[in-house]
Design an enzyme around this catalytic site. Structure first.
Site, PDB file in Angstrom:
ATOM      1  N   GLY A  81       0.831  -1.196   0.000  1.00  0.00           N
ATOM      2  CA  GLY A  81       0.000   0.000   0.000  1.00  0.00           C
ATOM      3  C   GLY A  81       0.864   1.243   0.000  1.00  0.00           C
ATOM      4  CD  GLN A 135       3.332   5.702   2.528  1.00  0.00           C
ATOM      5  OE1 GLN A 135       2.326   5.184   2.051  1.00  0.00           O
ATOM      6  NE2 GLN A 135       4.299   4.980   3.079  1.00  0.00           N
ATOM      7  CB  CYS A 152       5.356   1.946   7.247  1.00  0.00           C
ATOM      8  SG  CYS A 152       4.854   3.478   6.437  1.00  0.00           S
ATOM      9  CG  LEU A 153       6.554   0.906   1.075  1.00  0.00           C
ATOM     10  CD1 LEU A 153       6.046   1.267  -0.316  1.00  0.00           C
ATOM     11  CD2 LEU A 153       7.614  -0.179   1.004  1.00  0.00           C
ATOM     12  CG  HIS A 179      -0.406   1.028   7.402  1.00  0.00           C
ATOM     13  ND1 HIS A 179       0.575   0.628   8.294  1.00  0.00           N
ATOM     14  CD2 HIS A 179       0.214   1.834   6.496  1.00  0.00           C
ATOM     15  CE1 HIS A 179       1.727   1.194   7.937  1.00  0.00           C
ATOM     16  NE2 HIS A 179       1.545   1.918   6.848  1.00  0.00           N
ATOM     17  CD  GLU A 180      -0.960   2.321   2.798  1.00  0.00           C
ATOM     18  OE1 GLU A 180      -0.606   3.490   2.553  1.00  0.00           O
ATOM     19  OE2 GLU A 180      -0.162   1.435   3.141  1.00  0.00           O
ATOM     20  CG  HIS A 214       0.467   6.668   5.377  1.00  0.00           C
ATOM     21  ND1 HIS A 214       1.607   7.138   5.984  1.00  0.00           N
ATOM     22  CD2 HIS A 214       0.670   5.337   5.188  1.00  0.00           C
ATOM     23  CE1 HIS A 214       2.456   6.135   6.159  1.00  0.00           C
ATOM     24  NE2 HIS A 214       1.919   5.026   5.689  1.00  0.00           N
TER      25      HIS A 214
HETATM   26 ZN    ZN Z   1       2.770   3.168   5.723  1.00  0.00          ZN
END
Ligand code: ZN
Length: 183
Positions: free
Chosen positions: A45, A50, A98-99, A140-141, A144
């Site tokens: 995701g 991000q 998480c990226l 989670h997304e 963000h």
């Molecule tokens: Zn993340």
């Protein structure tokens, strides 16, 4: 085109994102670039903040988790202006990464099921209940675009344990095999 992933310490990750406007002519290109960036980083995701854009846009492909959860198989979505309308009382625990926080994985407790309303990339409205890994990834997304990172859900003791790792990421010393930046 693969974009740089903004990592922990970047101000853009702490901002509440603005709604996507329908006549944004750069949207299709951004969505395409976000898919490239997600797959290049082997993520499941990615939210627009991000990649440095504070708008309410998310891409998800949870297929990599299909062996852990059959619901993840083929769960691929573009979410525009998503809303989480209802949450189950039942919770689940899952080891999240998480990226934007490379190298850190921690157990996070969240509602097991959520009701999600969103527009897809064709601006068609959808309203669906999600369970399992799809519900997890969406929550989670969604965080963000609200300016929240998963580490904020951790108990203070766990946050303390990972604090020096987070500081390293914020200093540009994170360990990722994709292009990152801290701004
Ligand atoms: Zn993340």
């Amino acid at each position: 085109m693969v974009l740089s992933v903004y990592v922990y310490g970047s101000g853009v990750l702490k901002k509440e994102a603005a709604p996507v406007v329908k006549d944004d002519s750069s949207l299709a290109q951004l969505i395409s670039d976000m898919w490239d960036t997600l797959y290049n980083a082997s993520g499941v995701g990615l939210a627009a903040p991000q990649v440095g854009r504070t708008i309410r846009l998310i891409v998800i492909d949870a297929s990599a988790f299909k062996d852990d959860d059959p619901l993840a198989d083929g769960f691929k979505r573009v979410l525009i202006n998503p809303e989480l309308l209802e949450f189950s009382k039942e919770k689940s625990t899952f080891n999240e990464g998480c990226l934007s926080i490379p190298g850190i994985h921690e157990d996070v407790v969240r509602p097991k099921r959520v009701r999600l309303r969103y527009f897809d990339e064709h601006f068609q409205p959808h309203d669906e209940w999600l369970d399992g890994i799809p519900a997890r990834v969406v929550q989670h997304e969604y965080d963000h675009i609200e300016g929240i990172l998963f580490t904020e859900h951790l108990a203070p003791i766990r946050r303390k344990i990972i604090r020096s790792k987070l500081q390293n990421i914020a200093r540009g010393k994170g360990d990722a095999d994709y292009r990152t930046k801290v701004v």
